[in-house]
Design an enzyme around this catalytic site. Structure first.
Site, PDB file in Angstrom:
ATOM      1  N   GLU A 281       8.029  56.179  68.571  1.00 20.76           N
ATOM      2  CA  GLU A 281       9.205  55.505  68.005  1.00 20.76           C
ATOM      3  C   GLU A 281       9.471  54.218  68.801  1.00 20.76           C
ATOM      4  O   GLU A 281       9.992  53.247  68.270  1.00 20.76           O
ATOM      5  CB  GLU A 281      10.433  56.435  68.050  1.00 20.76           C
TER       6      GLU A 281
ATOM      7  N   GLU B 228      19.873  65.255  57.493  1.00 14.99           N
ATOM      8  CA  GLU B 228      19.406  66.613  57.803  1.00 14.99           C
ATOM      9  C   GLU B 228      20.459  67.361  58.618  1.00 14.99           C
ATOM     10  O   GLU B 228      20.821  68.505  58.316  1.00 14.99           O
ATOM     11  CB  GLU B 228      18.118  66.571  58.641  1.00 14.99           C
TER      12      GLU B 228
END
Ligand code: F6P
Length: 523
Positions: free
Chosen positions: A332, A193
């Site tokens: 995460e 990205e």
């Protein structure tokens, strides 16, 4: 940088440990929530844990559990740069970035960043900044800017994280390419990205006829050579290191955008606040160690009481981005189900983190928190002092925060609800309607009070969550510093991209549905 090469010992699954059994028993036997005030202080924050399970027996069992997990050694390892991330053989030494007396290389990068800002400010350059980065290379900067840049600033900052072309168009639209600095933040400098968006931003500068487009791009990365090979001049490359996890990189030159937008003093203040929390975490005894106490409450809520999520409710408009920031930090880190020794953990670990700034949250999902069948523990975060002159507004905000919390703790019995309905003259319907007004109560919560929102208090708050998450991971025996799940998705996406573009045949290894949609999307 001389790192401490010692590695943490592997952890066995909790269910076999007698200290875990003792902890669970003590948690079940403790009060639903403390009847007395249980308020602790750390780095200027007040943390009220009265809404969590609490008893002397649970305290003792928590201490025994931490000892069984070698908490003292693990904390030392973390704060001294030991290898606490076993699967990647790395330290997670973000605390070194905010140390009051940093090492030479940390101090040098900090000074380079400050000098860049001084020069840009003195030349009044870069009216526009496009910050390109994702996850940990994005959320911390967004959070800091929302917290301290909500009033007008002469620099206009846009964020570009998502690969969605709409996000790209939004970021570039209306910006003057001749007075725009592109900041590409990526630890790995390989994130699809970020690199694709960076490439489009470069092309945008080129298309506008900018004389030397690479001069208008800076990189912040742990791979300075890769950034230089990409074309960015060395003087525009700011470095951090492998021992800084992506989700902790806010403490590095990733905050260059924050420094440009709201000042280097803001960044320095956040570093000091975080360092003060590091010191508290390092020195405070277990019973008054706020990250440790929050972690123990988190383990009780998730693994003993079975709550599947944690709600974050910052009662401060400026802290709206705290929710996704903590979401990444927590999920995460704690979204793991094998121990550091590779065995199944055997109990529930990281909860889903979600939330919204109060009072919007009240009008969105609080009904579910009050009377839904599951409920969730809530972290309320509020500032004692506001930074505006609307006294009535701040009192309303504080009142709402305290009221929601009290309702979640206290609940309402059927008898109370019935009396209320009768008082309201509901007559024959009272007995039935009262059922709808019952709240179970006893919902766990923590209230975190910042004296006011300033860089120091925000830095302390973020470090508080970091250490809390570390301790939860230690108790569960999982590695909070890797993210193999996300890596797997990235690999699959690369393959599918080649199939979509027709570069590669659609693999028979995909399931029927994925194959179907690849073919449809091929057009
Ligand atoms: O989401 C996975 C992750 O690796 C995060 O840990 C990180 O913050 C993000 O991707 C971006 O990575 P990078 O900074 O290397 O571009």
């Amino acid at each position: 940088m001389p790192l401490n090469a010692e590695t943490l010992p592997s952890a066995a699954p909790l269910p076999g440990l007698p200290e875990w059994t003792g902890f669970c028993e003590a948690a079940h036997q403790s009060d639903r929530y403390a009847l007395d005030l249980h308020c602790l202080k750390a780095a200027g924050l007040q943390v009220d844990l009265s809404g969590q399970r609490h008893s002397p027996e649970l305290q003792a069992a928590g201490a025994a559990l931490l000892a069984a997990r070698h908490f003292d050694t693990a904390r030392k390892q973390l704060l001294n740069g030991g290898i606490v991330n076993g699967t990647e053989q790395r330290a997670a030494w973000h605390s070194a970035l905010r140390a009051p007396a940093p090492t030479a290389e940390v101090a040098k990068e900090r000074e380079r960043m400050n000098e860049f800002v001084r020069v840009a400010d003195s030349e009044r350059r870069w009216r526009n900044i496009i910050h390109i980065g994702i996850g940990g290379s994005d959320w911390g900067v967004r959070l800091s800017l929302a917290a301290f840049g909500y009033r007008h600033s002469w620099r206009n900052v846009r964020f570009l994280a998502n690969i969605d072309g709409h996000a790209l168009e939004h970021a570039l639209s209306g910006m003057d390419p001749h007075d725009t600095l592109i900041v590409i933040a990526s630890k790995s400098f390989t994130t699809t990205e970020t690199l694709k968006n960076g490439q489009r931003a470069l092309e945008w500068l080129q298309a506008a006829g900018v004389a030397n487009p690479y001069e208008q791009i800076v990189a912040v990365t742990a791979r300075p050579e890769t950034a230089s090979n990409w074309g960015i001049p060395q003087k525009n490359v700011f470095q951090f290191w492998d021992w800084v996890g992506g989700r902790f990189s806010l403490w590095s030159a990733v905050s260059l955008t924050t420094a440009l937008a709201v000042s280097s003093d803001v960044v320095a203040g956040m570093l000091s606040g975080a360092a003060a929390m590091d010191q508290h975490f390092q020195e405070a005894p277990i019973a008054s160690n706020v990250p440790v106490q929050m972690a123990l409450a988190g383990v009780v809520n998730r693994s003993v009481l079975g709550y599947g999520s944690l709600n974050i409710s910052p009662y401060d408009f400026r802290l709206g981005n705290l929710v996704p920031y903590i979401q990444q930090l927590d999920m995460e880190s704690l979204g793991k189900s094998v121990t550091t020794s590779g065995e199944p953990v055997g109990i529930a670990t990281g909860a889903a983190v979600w939330g919204l700034a109060g009072t919007d949250a009240q009008h969105t999902f609080y009904q579910w928190l009050h009377q839904g069948s599951d409920g969730a523990p809530v972290d309320f975060i509020v500032c004692q002092q506001a930074d505006h002159n609307q006294v009535e507004h701040h009192n309303l905000l504080l009142a709402n925060c305290l009221a929601q919390r009290e309702a979640l703790m206290r609940g309402k019995t059927y008898e109370q609800a019935l009396a209320e309905c009768e008082q309201q003259g509901l007559g024959e319907q009272a007995a039935e309607l009262a059922h709808h007004r019952v709240h179970s109560g006893g919902r766990p919560n923590t209230l975190i009070v910042l004296p006011r929102l300033n860089p120091f208090s925000l830095g302390a708050l973020l470090a508080l969550y970091e250490h809390k998450i570390f301790v939860q991971a230690l108790i569960w025996g999982i590695n909070p510093f890797d993210q193999w799940g996300v890596e797997y998705g990235k690999v699959l996406a690369n393959g599918i991209l080649q199939e979509l573009s027709g570069e590669k045949k659609v693999s028979a290894e995909h399931d029927a549905s994925t194959r179907h949609w690849i073919k449809i999307f091929q057009g």
